[in-house]
Design an enzyme around this catalytic site. Structure first.
Site, PDB file in Angstrom:
ATOM      1  N   GLU A 131       4.937  -9.175  11.407  1.00 49.99           N
ATOM      2  CA  GLU A 131       5.005  -9.872  10.116  1.00 49.99           C
ATOM      3  C   GLU A 131       6.206 -10.815  10.013  1.00 49.99           C
ATOM      4  O   GLU A 131       7.107 -10.592   9.196  1.00 49.99           O
ATOM      5  CB  GLU A 131       5.045  -8.876   8.951  1.00 49.99           C
ATOM      6  N   GLU A 168      -2.618  -2.958  10.467  1.00 47.16           N
ATOM      7  CA  GLU A 168      -2.142  -2.260   9.271  1.00 47.16           C
ATOM      8  C   GLU A 168      -3.140  -2.471   8.145  1.00 47.16           C
ATOM      9  O   GLU A 168      -3.606  -3.585   7.906  1.00 47.16           O
ATOM     10  CB  GLU A 168      -0.767  -2.765   8.801  1.00 47.16           C
TER      11      GLU A 168
END
Ligand code: IFM
Length: 447
Positions: free
Chosen positions: A173, A354
């Site tokens: 991320e 995720e």
């Protein structure tokens, strides 16, 4: 990948689907001062009063560093086929440079061997936000050299562990580092500087590309790709102004990271919005985009929430939220983002690394945790992923965030994201109802 037809139920996943769960080093390992580990920016940040809820830190976390064997047994008992975890850079290079720390490497070697012994495929992330503090002191991700330090670290890890890791993820991320670390400042290193933020974005992308090249240079056989949290951006109303605002928002949320890696260019609308005088635009050197777009083998998608953008560029909530107030529960967003990536970037293999939510879990006197909300959430998001596969998306695997309750960054231990409850006073693990449910999903091969 063939979708089997069979007796188990209407939503069967491919036979070889990688049912998984995910964690990250700083959030679960603890053992902050053991075996030569150096300081990370999250050690430093957590010590500053007011930065994390209740002053929590990852000093002990879920004590996974000591309890990894028990956690591996839990994974086996759940039937996991894939485990996504991260390697702590300060365990491998305490100061961010130089010869690797053998004791740090040995920990991951033990973990990897334990996964293989239990038939679980490892997926290792190289960087999940725990930058060595020494590199932050030298300028952190604002400093171009940090991308080269990352490539050196990656090289050391590939050489030491490459024989045991079939899939690598580079940077977790990058957008969160940019937005939370350098725009809002509620994550380490706690800066609020938009001009620095996008230079950091570029250096993170450069670091990603350099690591991909490092893997190829050592002749690594594992696959490699980035781990991007992608947010589908929708116009909040049907005016052309809202459509234009949502399009630019999408540039900052998604295309900045996707286009650079998969198309070799930054989105023009974002570059124009940043301006030619911005540190990011001035910081792009000749050849950088060729490095950043070095061919990858897979793309890891992390999906939590959609974003609705108004004509004046603000955001609105439209769907129920979770304990994490930034999250809107919208399973169709999973379908939208997976199909969009395949449509716009071609049939690159995808993994969801995720997806999950925090729920207000409590341990009942009969030693159970009834997290019905997590089951509903996962069932609906898995159904959306299944729909995407049926419509041609090459999705190989799905990892619930998270295997265990853990240190949720600025939220400390208040938010519980795990399939497995951690009683932090004893470190005892208790399977939540969702863990029992997920185990049967895995053994049935679907919903
Ligand atoms: O806990 C984080 C994780 O570290 C990165 N993705 C989002 C999760 C939930 O906020």
């Amino acid at each position: 990948m063939s979708m089997p037809t069979g007796p188990a139920g209407p939503l069967r996943f491919p036979r070889d689907f990688g049912w998984g769960a995910a964690t990250s080093a700083y959030q679960i390992e603890g053992a902050a001062k053991e075996d030569g580990r150096g300081e990370s920016i999250w050690d430093t940040f957590s010590r500053v009063p007011g930065r994390t809820r209740n002053g929590d830190s990852g000093d002990v976390a879920a004590d996974h560093y000591h309890r990894y064997a028990e956690d591996l047994d839990l994974m086996r008992d759940l039937g996991l086929r894939s485990y996504r975890f991260s390697i702590s850079w300060p365990r491998i290079q305490p100061d961010g440079t130089g010869a690797p720390n053998q004791r740090g490497l040995d920990f991951y070697r033990r973990l990897l061997d334990g996964l293989h012994e239990r038939g679980i495929a490892p997926m290792a992330t190289l960087f999940h936000w725990d930058l060595p503090q020494a590199l932050q002191d030298a300028g952190g991700w604002e400093f171009r050299d940090t991308a080269h330090r990352f490539a050196d670290y990656a090289d050391a890890v590939f050489r030491a562990l490459g024989d045991r890791v079939p899939a690598w993820l580079t940077i977790n991320e990058p957008k969160t580092v940019v937005q939370n670390g350098y725009l809002s400042g509620h994550h380490a290193p706690g800066r609020q500087d938009p001009d620095a933020a996008y230079l950091v974005a570029h250096h993170l992308q450069l670091a990603h590309g350099l690591a991909v090249r490092a893997l190829r240079a050592v002749g690594g056989t594992g696959r490699i790709g980035p781990a991007l949290n992608l947010h589908p951006c929708y116009a909040a109303d049907d005016t052309p102004e809202a459509a234009a605002a949502a399009q630019l928002y999408d540039g900052y949320e998604n295309r900045l990271y996707l286009d650079s890696v998969l198309k070799g260019s930054y989105p023009q609308d974002v570059l124009a919005d940043l301006g030619a005088r911005s540190r990011m635009v001035r910081g792009i050197h000749d050849g950088d985009l060729a490095v950043i777009s070095s061919p990858v083998d897979l793309l890891a998608v992390q999906y939590y929430t959609p974003i609705y953008v108004t004509a004046d560029g603000r955001t609105e909530h439209r769907w129920p939220t979770s304990v994490a107030e930034w999250q809107q529960i919208y399973p169709d967003g999973m379908y939208d983002i997976l199909t969009r990536v395949t449509r716009d970037y071609g049939p690159i293999p995808l993994t969801v690394t995720e997806n999950g939510l925090p729920t207000p879990d409590t341990l009942a006197t009969d030693d159970t945790v009834d997290d019905a909300g997590r089951i509903t959430f996962l069932r609906e998001h898995l159904a959306a992923a299944h729909r995407a596969i049926a419509d041609g998306v090459p999705l190989e695997s799905f990892h619930v965030w998270s295997l265990l309750d853990n240190f949720e960054w600025a939220e400390g231990y208040d938010q519980r994201w795990g399939l497995v409850y951690v009683d932090y006073s004893t470190q005892r693990r208790v399977l939540k109802r969702s863990a029992h449910w997920y185990r049967s999903v895995i053994s049935d091969g679907g919903l």
